[in-house]
Motif scaffolding. Structure first.
Motif, mmCIF file in Angstrom:
data_model
loop_
_atom_site.group_PDB
_atom_site.id
_atom_site.type_symbol
_atom_site.label_atom_id
_atom_site.label_comp_id
_atom_site.label_asym_id
_atom_site.label_seq_id
_atom_site.Cartn_x
_atom_site.Cartn_y
_atom_site.Cartn_z
ATOM 1 N N PHE A 24 32.287 17.017 -32.954
ATOM 2 C CA PHE A 24 31.338 16.653 -31.914
ATOM 3 C C PHE A 24 29.926 16.732 -32.485
ATOM 4 O O PHE A 24 29.503 17.772 -32.976
ATOM 5 N N CYS A 86 39.783 25.836 -26.987
ATOM 6 C CA CYS A 86 39.505 24.593 -27.714
ATOM 7 C C CYS A 86 40.001 23.383 -26.931
ATOM 8 O O CYS A 86 39.335 22.346 -26.860
ATOM 9 N N LEU A 89 37.590 22.532 -24.295
ATOM 10 C CA LEU A 89 36.442 21.784 -24.821
ATOM 11 C C LEU A 89 36.774 20.297 -24.950
ATOM 12 O O LEU A 89 35.949 19.437 -24.609
ATOM 13 N N HIS A 90 37.975 19.984 -25.410
ATOM 14 C CA HIS A 90 38.388 18.579 -25.529
ATOM 15 C C HIS A 90 38.520 17.934 -24.148
ATOM 16 O O HIS A 90 38.124 16.779 -23.963
ATOM 17 N N ASN A 93 35.000 17.348 -22.759
ATOM 18 C CA ASN A 93 34.362 16.209 -23.421
ATOM 19 C C ASN A 93 34.927 14.879 -22.915
ATOM 20 O O ASN A 93 34.192 13.913 -22.743
ATOM 21 N N SER A 97 31.099 13.755 -21.431
ATOM 22 C CA SER A 97 30.779 13.961 -22.850
ATOM 23 C C SER A 97 29.550 14.837 -23.087
ATOM 24 O O SER A 97 29.399 15.396 -24.168
ATOM 25 N N PHE A 100 30.272 19.216 -23.626
ATOM 26 C CA PHE A 100 30.883 19.950 -24.728
ATOM 27 C C PHE A 100 30.035 21.140 -25.170
ATOM 28 O O PHE A 100 30.520 22.274 -25.213
ATOM 29 N N TYR A 101 28.782 20.915 -25.502
ATOM 30 C CA TYR A 101 27.951 22.009 -26.021
ATOM 31 C C TYR A 101 27.605 23.055 -24.961
ATOM 32 O O TYR A 101 27.640 24.251 -25.258
ATOM 33 N N LEU A 104 30.753 25.123 -24.786
ATOM 34 C CA LEU A 104 30.903 25.944 -25.984
ATOM 35 C C LEU A 104 30.010 27.181 -25.884
ATOM 36 O O LEU A 104 30.449 28.303 -26.136
ATOM 37 N N THR A 156 44.946 15.752 -25.265
ATOM 38 C CA THR A 156 44.067 16.907 -25.470
ATOM 39 C C THR A 156 44.772 17.974 -26.306
ATOM 40 O O THR A 156 44.144 18.649 -27.110
#
Length: 169
Positions: A24, A86, A89-90, A93, A97, A100-101, A104, A156
């Motif tokens: 990403f 994880c 996160l997928h 996103n 989109s 994601f950050y 995280l 995913t």
């Protein structure tokens, strides 16, 4: 030469080559050839990953015109809930989109509650529900059903697995 080709074909069946570059991109698109591409392999439930994230962002900001940053979520096998994080996160996103950050960073802020000891007596379903609740604060409550369904989506699952497998080859 033929033996090498056969081995390569067999190995690609075990570890499929991703259809696109894995990871990403942080803040801006990668400018191939015009910037240094830094790739970070971070586990959202790892304290070392958490501790490296702020200095990494500071370096990116300091060298902003010269760096591109790509983060790869890598579930380390000794962090019990890392794969689920994880995968979250997928899923995030895929639904939004831009989430994601923020997700995280939210995992980094709250990761102690997903360590092995605090979750030892909890089922996977309870952990998935808790991570979903956490993720929806970033992704948006309107994505509740879609986010929960994301854990039944093989894409995913595959994305989280490939991200890990490609890095260990």
């Amino acid at each position: 030469m033929i033996l090498f080709l056969c081995f390569s074909l067999c190995k690609s069946q075990l570890h499929p080559i991703p259809a696109k570059i894995d990871g990403f991109v942080y803040k801006k698109p990668i400018v191939w050839g015009e910037s240094v591409v830094v790739e970070a392999f971070l586990d959202p439930v790892c304290s070392d990953s958490r501790d490296s994230w702020l200095p990494l962002k500071q370096a990116f900001d300091y060298y902003s015109g010269q760096l591109s940053l790509v983060v790869h979520p890598v579930p380390m096998p000794y962090h019990s809930n890392s794969f689920t994080a994880c995968r979250s996160l997928h899923i995030a996103n895929k639904l939004n989109s831009s989430s994601f950050y923020p997700l995280l960073e939210l995992f980094f802020e709250t990761q102690e509650k997903y360590y092995s000891a605090p979750t030892y007596g909890l089922s996977r379903a309870i952990i998935v529900a808790d991570m979903t609740k956490l993720a929806l604060t970033v992704v948006g409550e309107s994505f509740s059903t879609a986010f929960q369904s994301g854990f039944n989506d093989s894409s995913t699952d595959r994305a989280a697995r490939i991200s890990f497998k490609v890095r260990i080859i």
